[in-house]
Design a protein around this motif. Structure first.
Motif, PDB file in Angstrom:
ATOM      1  N   GLY A 141       0.828  -1.202   0.000  1.00 14.94           N
ATOM      2  CA  GLY A 141       0.000   0.000   0.000  1.00 14.94           C
ATOM      3  C   GLY A 141       0.860   1.249   0.000  1.00 14.94           C
ATOM      4  N   THR A 142       0.467   2.221   0.790  1.00 11.61           N
ATOM      5  CA  THR A 142       1.231   3.475   0.833  1.00 11.61           C
ATOM      6  C   THR A 142       2.645   3.259   1.359  1.00 11.61           C
ATOM      7  OG1 THR A 142       0.275   3.913   3.033  1.00 11.61           O
ATOM      8  CG2 THR A 142      -0.833   4.888   1.119  1.00 11.61           C
ATOM      9  N   ASN A 143       2.866   2.163   2.066  1.00 13.49           N
ATOM     10  CA  ASN A 143       4.220   1.870   2.553  1.00 13.49           C
ATOM     11  C   ASN A 143       5.191   1.622   1.411  1.00 13.49           C
ATOM     12  OD1 ASN A 143       2.847  -0.570   1.921  1.00 13.49           O
ATOM     13  ND2 ASN A 143       4.281  -1.745   3.159  1.00 13.49           N
ATOM     14  N   ARG A 144       4.680   1.300   0.223  1.00 19.43           N
ATOM     15  CA  ARG A 144       5.539   1.081  -0.951  1.00 19.43           C
ATOM     16  C   ARG A 144       5.257   2.110  -2.049  1.00 19.43           C
ATOM     17  NH1 ARG A 144       7.632  -4.019  -1.415  1.00 19.43           N
ATOM     18  NH2 ARG A 144       8.832  -3.037  -3.103  1.00 19.43           N
ATOM     19  N   GLY A 145       4.615   3.189  -1.695  1.00 11.71           N
ATOM     20  CA  GLY A 145       4.378   4.240  -2.665  1.00 11.71           C
ATOM     21  C   GLY A 145       3.202   4.012  -3.593  1.00 11.71           C
ATOM     22  N   ILE A 146       2.279   3.139  -3.220  1.00 15.54           N
ATOM     23  CA  ILE A 146       1.122   2.842  -4.069  1.00 15.54           C
ATOM     24  C   ILE A 146       0.069   3.938  -3.893  1.00 15.54           C
ATOM     25  CG2 ILE A 146      -0.624   1.138  -4.659  1.00 15.54           C
ATOM     26  CD1 ILE A 146       2.276   0.287  -5.157  1.00 15.54           C
ATOM     27  N   ARG A 147      -0.521   4.355  -5.025  1.00 20.96           N
ATOM     28  CA  ARG A 147      -1.591   5.356  -4.993  1.00 20.96           C
ATOM     29  C   ARG A 147      -2.743   4.882  -5.885  1.00 20.96           C
ATOM     30  NH1 ARG A 147       2.846   8.452  -6.213  1.00 20.96           N
ATOM     31  NH2 ARG A 147       1.994   8.875  -8.293  1.00 20.96           N
ATOM     32  N   ARG A 148      -3.880   5.516  -5.720  1.00 26.81           N
ATOM     33  CA  ARG A 148      -5.047   5.169  -6.528  1.00 26.81           C
ATOM     34  C   ARG A 148      -4.778   5.418  -8.011  1.00 26.81           C
ATOM     35  NH1 ARG A 148      -9.789   8.167  -5.682  1.00 26.81           N
ATOM     36  NH2 ARG A 148     -10.943   6.413  -6.626  1.00 26.81           N
ATOM     37  N   HIS A 149      -5.426   4.642  -8.846  1.00 28.46           N
ATOM     38  CA  HIS A 149      -5.390   4.750 -10.304  1.00 28.46           C
ATOM     39  C   HIS A 149      -4.069   4.299 -10.922  1.00 28.46           C
ATOM     40  CE1 HIS A 149      -9.184   6.665  -9.891  1.00 28.46           C
ATOM     41  NE2 HIS A 149      -8.702   7.771  -9.346  1.00 28.46           N
ATOM     42  N   MET A 150      -3.211   3.646 -10.148  1.00 33.59           N
ATOM     43  CA  MET A 150      -2.011   3.075 -10.751  1.00 33.59           C
ATOM     44  C   MET A 150      -2.372   1.799 -11.487  1.00 33.59           C
ATOM     45  SD  MET A 150       1.037   3.597  -7.940  1.00 33.59           S
ATOM     46  CE  MET A 150       1.791   5.211  -7.726  1.00 33.59           C
ATOM     47  N   ALA A 151      -1.741   1.573 -12.637  1.00 36.59           N
ATOM     48  CA  ALA A 151      -2.008   0.384 -13.447  1.00 36.59           C
ATOM     49  C   ALA A 151      -1.347  -0.845 -12.828  1.00 36.59           C
ATOM     50  CB  ALA A 151      -1.503   0.591 -14.864  1.00 36.59           C
ATOM     51  N   VAL A 152      -2.041  -1.981 -12.960  1.00 35.69           N
ATOM     52  CA  VAL A 152      -1.544  -3.251 -12.434  1.00 35.69           C
ATOM     53  C   VAL A 152      -1.478  -4.250 -13.589  1.00 35.69           C
ATOM     54  CG1 VAL A 152      -1.913  -5.095 -10.760  1.00 35.69           C
ATOM     55  CG2 VAL A 152      -2.586  -2.749 -10.200  1.00 35.69           C
ATOM     56  N   VAL A 153      -0.338  -4.930 -13.734  1.00 40.30           N
ATOM     57  CA  VAL A 153      -0.116  -5.820 -14.879  1.00 40.30           C
ATOM     58  C   VAL A 153       0.526  -7.126 -14.419  1.00 40.30           C
ATOM     59  CG1 VAL A 153       0.181  -3.861 -16.447  1.00 40.30           C
ATOM     60  CG2 VAL A 153       2.179  -4.872 -15.357  1.00 40.30           C
ATOM     61  N   THR A 154       0.569  -8.076 -15.334  1.00 37.02           N
ATOM     62  CA  THR A 154       1.405  -9.277 -15.206  1.00 37.02           C
ATOM     63  C   THR A 154       2.198  -9.399 -16.502  1.00 37.02           C
ATOM     64  OG1 THR A 154      -0.197 -10.801 -16.193  1.00 37.02           O
ATOM     65  CG2 THR A 154      -0.368 -10.404 -13.816  1.00 37.02           C
ATOM     66  N   ASN A 155       3.007 -10.438 -16.611  1.00 36.82           N
ATOM     67  CA  ASN A 155       3.738 -10.650 -17.850  1.00 36.82           C
ATOM     68  C   ASN A 155       2.796 -11.009 -18.998  1.00 36.82           C
ATOM     69  OD1 ASN A 155       3.499 -13.215 -16.300  1.00 36.82           O
ATOM     70  ND2 ASN A 155       4.343 -14.078 -18.185  1.00 36.82           N
ATOM     71  N   GLU A 156       1.555 -11.429 -18.680  1.00 42.04           N
ATOM     72  CA  GLU A 156       0.587 -11.766 -19.721  1.00 42.04           C
ATOM     73  C   GLU A 156      -0.124 -10.541 -20.258  1.00 42.04           C
ATOM     74  OE1 GLU A 156      -1.788 -14.387 -17.396  1.00 42.04           O
ATOM     75  OE2 GLU A 156      -0.743 -16.185 -18.101  1.00 42.04           O
ATOM     76  N   GLY A 157      -0.328  -9.536 -19.402  1.00 43.66           N
ATOM     77  CA  GLY A 157      -1.025  -8.348 -19.864  1.00 43.66           C
ATOM     78  C   GLY A 157      -1.650  -7.568 -18.719  1.00 43.66           C
ATOM     79  N   LEU A 158      -2.672  -6.790 -19.053  1.00 50.01           N
ATOM     80  CA  LEU A 158      -3.296  -5.878 -18.108  1.00 50.01           C
ATOM     81  C   LEU A 158      -4.167  -6.632 -17.110  1.00 50.01           C
ATOM     82  CD1 LEU A 158      -3.739  -2.882 -17.349  1.00 50.01           C
ATOM     83  CD2 LEU A 158      -5.707  -2.880 -18.921  1.00 50.01           C
ATOM     84  N   VAL A 159      -4.081  -6.201 -15.847  1.00 51.45           N
ATOM     85  CA  VAL A 159      -4.908  -6.759 -14.778  1.00 51.45           C
ATOM     86  C   VAL A 159      -6.013  -5.781 -14.383  1.00 51.45           C
ATOM     87  CG1 VAL A 159      -4.934  -7.521 -12.364  1.00 51.45           C
ATOM     88  CG2 VAL A 159      -3.067  -8.216 -13.883  1.00 51.45           C
ATOM     89  N   GLY A 160      -5.652  -4.546 -14.129  1.00 48.67           N
ATOM     90  CA  GLY A 160      -6.632  -3.544 -13.718  1.00 48.67           C
ATOM     91  C   GLY A 160      -5.952  -2.321 -13.167  1.00 48.67           C
ATOM     92  N   ARG A 161      -6.642  -1.634 -12.248  1.00 48.88           N
ATOM     93  CA  ARG A 161      -6.082  -0.428 -11.651  1.00 48.88           C
ATOM     94  C   ARG A 161      -6.394  -0.395 -10.162  1.00 48.88           C
ATOM     95  NH1 ARG A 161      -9.883   4.003 -11.124  1.00 48.88           N
ATOM     96  NH2 ARG A 161     -11.979   3.352 -11.764  1.00 48.88           N
ATOM     97  N   VAL A 162      -5.535   0.277  -9.416  1.00 49.62           N
ATOM     98  CA  VAL A 162      -5.712   0.415  -7.974  1.00 49.62           C
ATOM     99  C   VAL A 162      -6.862   1.377  -7.699  1.00 49.62           C
ATOM    100  CG1 VAL A 162      -4.637   1.119  -5.808  1.00 49.62           C
ATOM    101  CG2 VAL A 162      -3.262  -0.044  -7.560  1.00 49.62           C
ATOM    102  N   VAL A 163      -7.813   0.951  -6.862  1.00 48.33           N
ATOM    103  CA  VAL A 163      -8.965   1.805  -6.549  1.00 48.33           C
ATOM    104  C   VAL A 163      -9.033   2.171  -5.065  1.00 48.33           C
ATOM    105  CG1 VAL A 163     -10.383   1.057  -8.486  1.00 48.33           C
ATOM    106  CG2 VAL A 163     -10.430  -0.258  -6.350  1.00 48.33           C
ATOM    107  N   GLU A 164      -8.403   1.379  -4.206  1.00 47.08           N
ATOM    108  CA  GLU A 164      -8.372   1.689  -2.780  1.00 47.08           C
ATOM    109  C   GLU A 164      -6.986   1.376  -2.244  1.00 47.08           C
ATOM    110  OE1 GLU A 164     -11.394  -0.388  -0.670  1.00 47.08           O
ATOM    111  OE2 GLU A 164     -13.057   0.464  -1.822  1.00 47.08           O
TER     112      GLU A 164
END
Length: 287
Positions: A141-164
């Protein structure tokens, strides 16, 4: 009286034999004659079967005892071997799991090097099972610099976005969520649309012009429009394309996501968007 004699007959026979032996030795010591010799022969003849039986009984008893001791030793060794096999199976399972995790993390790290952007690897610690896996929970979370609306991926492709985001965890909205919206384009024809989730886990591509060049098997990637998802992330592959005959102005496109959300264990959060399109966009579709 008869029962008592039968019960202690072996003791009586042994006692009698010992008594006769004592008497024989006494006679031999005193006279040394033929009487003593005859008595000795009679005594030996009478007690020889008993002595043979006693010797055989001792041998059988010794053999049975040794087999019993060996059997207990074999059972103990068998238990130890079973426990050792169980521990080895557990260790083998742990090694296999570690190897699989290492392979997944290696692919993510290779992706981190390719995208040339700042990213953080996270572990999936929860899934929203009540809504067909429309969101997942990750362990940073915020302990690693995560913020809302950041993109989330894997090596296969798009996963989604951070909402909370909390201090130690974050919730990610998956692209299969009907409330999700991702700007996409058809990689081959460059036609632009918006991808949204559906109840059955597929992706619908909306707002594609009726005359746009779209075919089954086309590769869909992010368009970079909207400011959340960098351009070039693989989204899915077209599995159904149709042009309505009514007055609808847009095609009906259905795509299958590249990411297997049912087996998602680790993901990568893009904490800083790249300056240019991601290298995924330059890859050719898989046959």
């Amino acid at each position: 009286m008869t029962r008592l004699l039968l019960r202690y007959r072996r003791i009586l026979v042994l006692s009698t034999a010992l008594l006769l032996a004592f008497v024989l030795m006494t006679l031999q010591a005193r006279s040394g004659g033929s009487v003593a010799l005859t008595a000795k022969q009679i005594l030996l003849t009478s007690i020889s079967p008993f002595l043979r039986m006693m010797t055989k009984s001792v041998d059988v008893t010794t053999m049975v005892w040794n087999e019993y001791v060996d059997l207990r030793r074999v059972r103990r060794d068998n238990q130890l071997l079973r426990e050792e096999v169980r521990q080895l199976r557990v260790e083998l399972g742990e090694l296999r799991e570690t190897a699989l995790e290492h392979a997944r993390l290696s692919r993510l790290l290779q992706l981190d090097e390719r995208v040339e952007t700042k990213a953080v690897v996270a572990r999936v610690i929860g899934k929203d099972t009540t809504n067909w896996f429309r969101s997942i929970l990750i362990n940073i979370g915020t302990n690693r610099g995560i913020r809302r609306h950041m993109a989330v991926v894997t090596n296969e492709g798009l996963v989604g976005r951070v909402v909370e985001v909390t201090a130690l965890s974050s919730r990610v909205q998956l692209i299969t969520d009907p409330e999700s919206a991702v700007g996409v384009l058809i990689q081959r024809s460059r036609a632009i649309g918006v991808a949204a989730g559906s109840q059955d886990g597929a992706i619908r591509v909306e707002y594609l012009p009726l005359m746009a060049d779209v075919a089954v098997g086309d590769r869909i990637i992010t368009s970079g429009m909207g400011g959340i998802f960098p351009k070039g992330i693989p989204v899915g592959q077209v599995v159904r394309s149709s042009r309505p005959t009514n007055a609808t102005l847009f095609q009906l496109i259905e795509a299958q996501p590249y990411t297997d959300f049912s087996s998602l264990e680790e993901v990568m959060v893009l904490t800083r968007p790249p300056a240019s399109g991601l290298p995924w966009a330059r890859e050719e579709p898989s046959p």
